[in-house]
Design a protein around this motif. Structure first.
Motif, PDB file in Angstrom:
ATOM      1  N   ILE A 254      26.305  11.585 -17.225  1.00  0.00           N
ATOM      2  CA  ILE A 254      24.993  11.741 -16.610  1.00  0.00           C
ATOM      3  C   ILE A 254      25.020  12.627 -15.370  1.00  0.00           C
ATOM      4  N   GLU A 255      23.924  13.318 -15.176  1.00  0.00           N
ATOM      5  CA  GLU A 255      23.629  13.996 -13.915  1.00  0.00           C
ATOM      6  C   GLU A 255      22.704  13.044 -13.170  1.00  0.00           C
ATOM      7  N   LEU A 256      23.235  12.370 -12.163  1.00  0.00           N
ATOM      8  CA  LEU A 256      22.562  11.226 -11.550  1.00  0.00           C
ATOM      9  C   LEU A 256      21.738  11.638 -10.334  1.00  0.00           C
ATOM     10  N   THR A 257      20.504  11.148 -10.301  1.00  0.00           N
ATOM     11  CA  THR A 257      19.640  11.276  -9.141  1.00  0.00           C
ATOM     12  C   THR A 257      19.132   9.888  -8.782  1.00  0.00           C
ATOM     13  N   VAL A 258      19.177   9.556  -7.491  1.00  0.00           N
ATOM     14  CA  VAL A 258      18.697   8.249  -7.034  1.00  0.00           C
ATOM     15  C   VAL A 258      17.674   8.449  -5.925  1.00  0.00           C
ATOM     16  N   SER A 259      16.711   7.551  -5.852  1.00  0.00           N
ATOM     17  CA  SER A 259      15.723   7.602  -4.773  1.00  0.00           C
ATOM     18  C   SER A 259      15.303   6.196  -4.407  1.00  0.00           C
ATOM     19  N   LEU A 266      19.459   3.926   1.015  1.00  0.00           N
ATOM     20  CA  LEU A 266      20.275   4.998   0.437  1.00  0.00           C
ATOM     21  C   LEU A 266      21.578   5.198   1.222  1.00  0.00           C
ATOM     22  N   ILE A 267      21.555   4.888   2.514  1.00  0.00           N
ATOM     23  CA  ILE A 267      22.788   4.966   3.303  1.00  0.00           C
ATOM     24  C   ILE A 267      23.781   3.913   2.812  1.00  0.00           C
ATOM     25  N   ASN A 268      23.284   2.701   2.584  1.00  0.00           N
ATOM     26  CA  ASN A 268      24.149   1.636   2.059  1.00  0.00           C
ATOM     27  C   ASN A 268      24.599   1.957   0.638  1.00  0.00           C
ATOM     28  N   LEU A 269      23.695   2.537  -0.141  1.00  0.00           N
ATOM     29  CA  LEU A 269      24.045   2.935  -1.511  1.00  0.00           C
ATOM     30  C   LEU A 269      25.176   3.961  -1.498  1.00  0.00           C
ATOM     31  N   LYS A 270      25.113   4.901  -0.553  1.00  0.00           N
ATOM     32  CA  LYS A 270      26.157   5.930  -0.450  1.00  0.00           C
ATOM     33  C   LYS A 270      27.534   5.299  -0.222  1.00  0.00           C
ATOM     34  N   LYS A 271      27.585   4.287   0.642  1.00  0.00           N
ATOM     35  CA  LYS A 271      28.858   3.607   0.913  1.00  0.00           C
ATOM     36  C   LYS A 271      29.363   2.905  -0.354  1.00  0.00           C
ATOM     37  N   ARG A 272      28.428   2.333  -1.080  1.00  0.00           N
ATOM     38  CA  ARG A 272      28.804   1.634  -2.302  1.00  0.00           C
ATOM     39  C   ARG A 272      29.286   2.619  -3.363  1.00  0.00           C
ATOM     40  N   PHE A 273      28.612   3.746  -3.485  1.00  0.00           N
ATOM     41  CA  PHE A 273      29.031   4.774  -4.434  1.00  0.00           C
ATOM     42  C   PHE A 273      30.427   5.301  -4.108  1.00  0.00           C
ATOM     43  N   GLU A 274      30.740   5.416  -2.826  1.00  0.00           N
ATOM     44  CA  GLU A 274      32.067   5.890  -2.428  1.00  0.00           C
ATOM     45  C   GLU A 274      33.144   4.941  -2.935  1.00  0.00           C
ATOM     46  N   LYS A 275      32.909   3.642  -2.789  1.00  0.00           N
ATOM     47  CA  LYS A 275      33.867   2.657  -3.300  1.00  0.00           C
ATOM     48  C   LYS A 275      33.967   2.723  -4.815  1.00  0.00           C
ATOM     49  N   GLY A 277      33.644   5.325  -6.621  1.00  0.00           N
ATOM     50  CA  GLY A 277      34.179   6.600  -7.080  1.00  0.00           C
ATOM     51  C   GLY A 277      33.118   7.551  -7.608  1.00  0.00           C
ATOM     52  N   ILE A 278      31.861   7.318  -7.272  1.00  0.00           N
ATOM     53  CA  ILE A 278      30.771   8.196  -7.702  1.00  0.00           C
ATOM     54  C   ILE A 278      30.525   9.218  -6.598  1.00  0.00           C
ATOM     55  N   LYS A 279      30.890  10.449  -6.869  1.00  0.00           N
ATOM     56  CA  LYS A 279      30.791  11.500  -5.857  1.00  0.00           C
ATOM     57  C   LYS A 279      29.685  12.512  -6.159  1.00  0.00           C
ATOM     58  N   LYS A 280      29.419  12.705  -7.439  1.00  0.00           N
ATOM     59  CA  LYS A 280      28.463  13.726  -7.839  1.00  0.00           C
ATOM     60  C   LYS A 280      27.117  13.082  -8.173  1.00  0.00           C
ATOM     61  N   TYR A 281      26.200  13.181  -7.246  1.00  0.00           N
ATOM     62  CA  TYR A 281      24.847  12.669  -7.463  1.00  0.00           C
ATOM     63  C   TYR A 281      23.923  13.270  -6.404  1.00  0.00           C
ATOM     64  N   LYS A 282      22.623  13.165  -6.644  1.00  0.00           N
ATOM     65  CA  LYS A 282      21.624  13.634  -5.694  1.00  0.00           C
ATOM     66  C   LYS A 282      20.770  12.446  -5.276  1.00  0.00           C
ATOM     67  N   SER A 283      20.304  12.465  -4.046  1.00  0.00           N
ATOM     68  CA  SER A 283      19.483  11.360  -3.569  1.00  0.00           C
ATOM     69  C   SER A 283      18.372  11.884  -2.669  1.00  0.00           C
ATOM     70  N   PHE A 284      17.275  11.144  -2.638  1.00  0.00           N
ATOM     71  CA  PHE A 284      16.193  11.504  -1.726  1.00  0.00           C
ATOM     72  C   PHE A 284      15.342  10.275  -1.439  1.00  0.00           C
ATOM     73  N   VAL A 285      14.705  10.292  -0.272  1.00  0.00           N
ATOM     74  CA  VAL A 285      13.801   9.223   0.146  1.00  0.00           C
ATOM     75  C   VAL A 285      12.389   9.609  -0.271  1.00  0.00           C
ATOM     76  N   THR A 286      11.679   8.677  -0.901  1.00  0.00           N
ATOM     77  CA  THR A 286      10.310   8.962  -1.309  1.00  0.00           C
ATOM     78  C   THR A 286       9.523   7.674  -1.469  1.00  0.00           C
ATOM     79  N   ASP A 287       8.228   7.757  -1.196  1.00  0.00           N
ATOM     80  CA  ASP A 287       7.309   6.654  -1.454  1.00  0.00           C
ATOM     81  C   ASP A 287       6.577   6.978  -2.744  1.00  0.00           C
ATOM     82  N   LEU A 288       6.965   6.335  -3.812  1.00  0.00           N
ATOM     83  CA  LEU A 288       6.437   6.664  -5.136  1.00  0.00           C
ATOM     84  C   LEU A 288       5.015   6.164  -5.360  1.00  0.00           C
ATOM     85  N   THR A 289       4.443   5.500  -4.371  1.00  0.00           N
ATOM     86  CA  THR A 289       3.052   5.064  -4.497  1.00  0.00           C
ATOM     87  C   THR A 289       2.074   6.087  -3.914  1.00  0.00           C
ATOM     88  N   ARG A 290       2.587   7.160  -3.319  1.00  0.00           N
ATOM     89  CA  ARG A 290       1.714   8.062  -2.567  1.00  0.00           C
ATOM     90  C   ARG A 290       1.291   9.303  -3.330  1.00  0.00           C
TER      91      ARG A 290
END
Length: 422
Positions: A254-259, A266-275, A277-290
């Motif tokens: 997969i080409e992974l994107t998280v939001s 997402l900061i906590n998620l990044k730390k978890r991904f590091e443990k 071994g997930i290095k290749k992904y994209k992330s962004f902050v968004t309010d999906l109700t707007r």
């Protein structure tokens, strides 16, 4: 023989009741009760380890009664709750309700009959008419009196190591093939295992979602299977990232994107991904109700986001997890169901346009309410050109699948899988 030691012992148990009462009077339900307790005990150093355990247990038992027994004192309700939640004899009951303590090994129905008109199990969760189809109301109500288990998912390549460590720990555990570990909720997983590297803390029902994702991945448009080209997957309400890690572990390429709506998540998620071994992904902050502009105006390079798989584990009442967080059961107001259902429809409206033709949309809640489940499925069917997928040997219903956890000391979830026509 002096009565002083006996009276002193009884006084200690009254003190537990009084301390729990003070805590319950101060707690408003605005934050997780576990967080509130931690702050309370930190500010009140007089409580020893055993005291904290006893007082906390009384409070949690109280919340497990939900909306039942509202016409007695808080202290009496606590003792009723302790009795109904206890399968073994209790020091507190022995001191304050010895006649009940002799009956703790009875089944829940027999205990309820002892209380006569004081208690009806159906008053614990008085929203039967709101339940999704397929949920056994009585069994669901009973589930609130048991502390759920803790479930771990073994990550690929670590099964032998994990099972060897657990055997060496001498702790009680159950292995559920092919990759699930069930342990008591009190189990200190990080004492024996490397979290997010060897195992992931993930509820049993949540782990089952992987079957839906893997099954539909195999049915993506011709030309994707067997190629090195990656499949774009967007986990749009990523939270702590548990389902993203699971999708990664399914070896889908997969080409992974998280939001998520909060940057701290997402900061906590990044730390978890590091443990993990997930290095290749994209992330962004968004309010999906707007609205769609919120996604269209992302940083350079993210415009035109289109995904072949979208996982939407949407915000919800969390009613399928209330045996784990019973304070939410106690403080819940029915109007919240409509609020969450409206929120879910806003999110769906804004993310479905980003699903590629032939792509898969996975809608998930940890709710037991039909307004958040079947009725949202109907909303999707009526407003978007998506086909509801019926999973072989899994979906027996035409409007999604309830993943029952209440009969397994796990969470209860809802899943519906859609496909966008080519």
């Amino acid at each position: 023989m002096s009565l002083f030691p006996i009276l002193r012992g009884v006084s200690r148990y009254h003190s537990y009741i009084n301390s729990a009462s003070q805590i319950l009077h101060q707690y408003s339900g605005q934050e997780p009760f576990a967080s509130f307790l931690k702050k309370y005990f930190s500010a009140n150093k007089k409580f020893g380890s055993k005291d904290r355990k006893q007082v906390s247990h009384l409070c949690y038992c109280f919340f497990r009664l939900g909306k039942a027994v509202m016409n007695v004192s808080l202290e009496e309700k606590m003792l009723i709750a302790l009795f109904l939640c206890s399968s073994e004899r209790s020091e507190i009951l022995e001191a304050l309700k010895p006649e009940w303590n002799l009956k703790t090994e009875l089944g829940l129905e027999e205990k309820c009959s002892m209380l006569n008109a004081q208690f009806s199990i159906f008053n614990v969760f008085p929203w039967k008419e709101e339940l999704s189809g397929g949920i056994e109301y009585e069994e669901f109500c009973k589930s609130f009196f048991k502390q759920p288990d803790l479930f771990l998912r073994i990550r690929p390549g670590h099964a032998e190591t994990v099972l060897k460590k657990l055997d060496g720990s001498k702790e009680q555990y159950e292995f559920i093939s092919p990759f699930t570990i069930c342990v008591p909720n009190s189990f200190k997983a990080d004492k024996y295992l490397e979290l997010d590297k060897e195992v992931v803390v993930q509820d049993y029902s949540s782990q089952q979602v992987g079957r839906f994702i893997k099954s539909e991945n195999e049915n993506l448009p011709a030309g994707r299977q067997g190629l090195k080209s990656e499949i774009s997957l967007w986990d749009c309400c990523a939270g702590s990232g548990g389902k993203s890690i699971m999708a990664y572990d399914l070896n889908l390429g997969i080409e992974l994107t998280v939001s998520d709506i909060r940057e701290t998540i997402l900061i906590n998620l990044k730390k978890r991904f590091e443990k993990a071994g997930i290095k290749k992904y994209k992330s962004f902050v968004t309010d999906l109700t707007r609205g769609k502009s919120e996604i269209e105006n992302l940083p350079a390079g993210r415009q035109g986001l289109k995904s072949q798989i979208i996982i939407a584990d949407v915000p919800c009442t969390g009613s399928g997890t209330w045996s784990r967080t019973p304070e939410q059961l106690y403080f819940f107001n029915k109007y919240k169901i409509e609020e969450y259902a409206a929120l879910q429809k806003k999110i769906i409206t804004n993310i479905i346009p980003h699903l590629q033709p032939g792509g898969v949309f996975v809608y998930i809640t940890c709710s037991v309410f039909k307004k958040e489940n079947e009725e949202v499925v109907e909303f999707i069917k009526e407003n978007f050109q998506l086909d509801l997928v019926k999973m072989p040997a899994r979906m027996t219903r035409s409007d999604g699948e309830i993943l029952k956890g209440y009969d397994k000391k796990a969470d209860t979830m809802f899943v519906a899988v859609f496909k966008k026509p080519l």
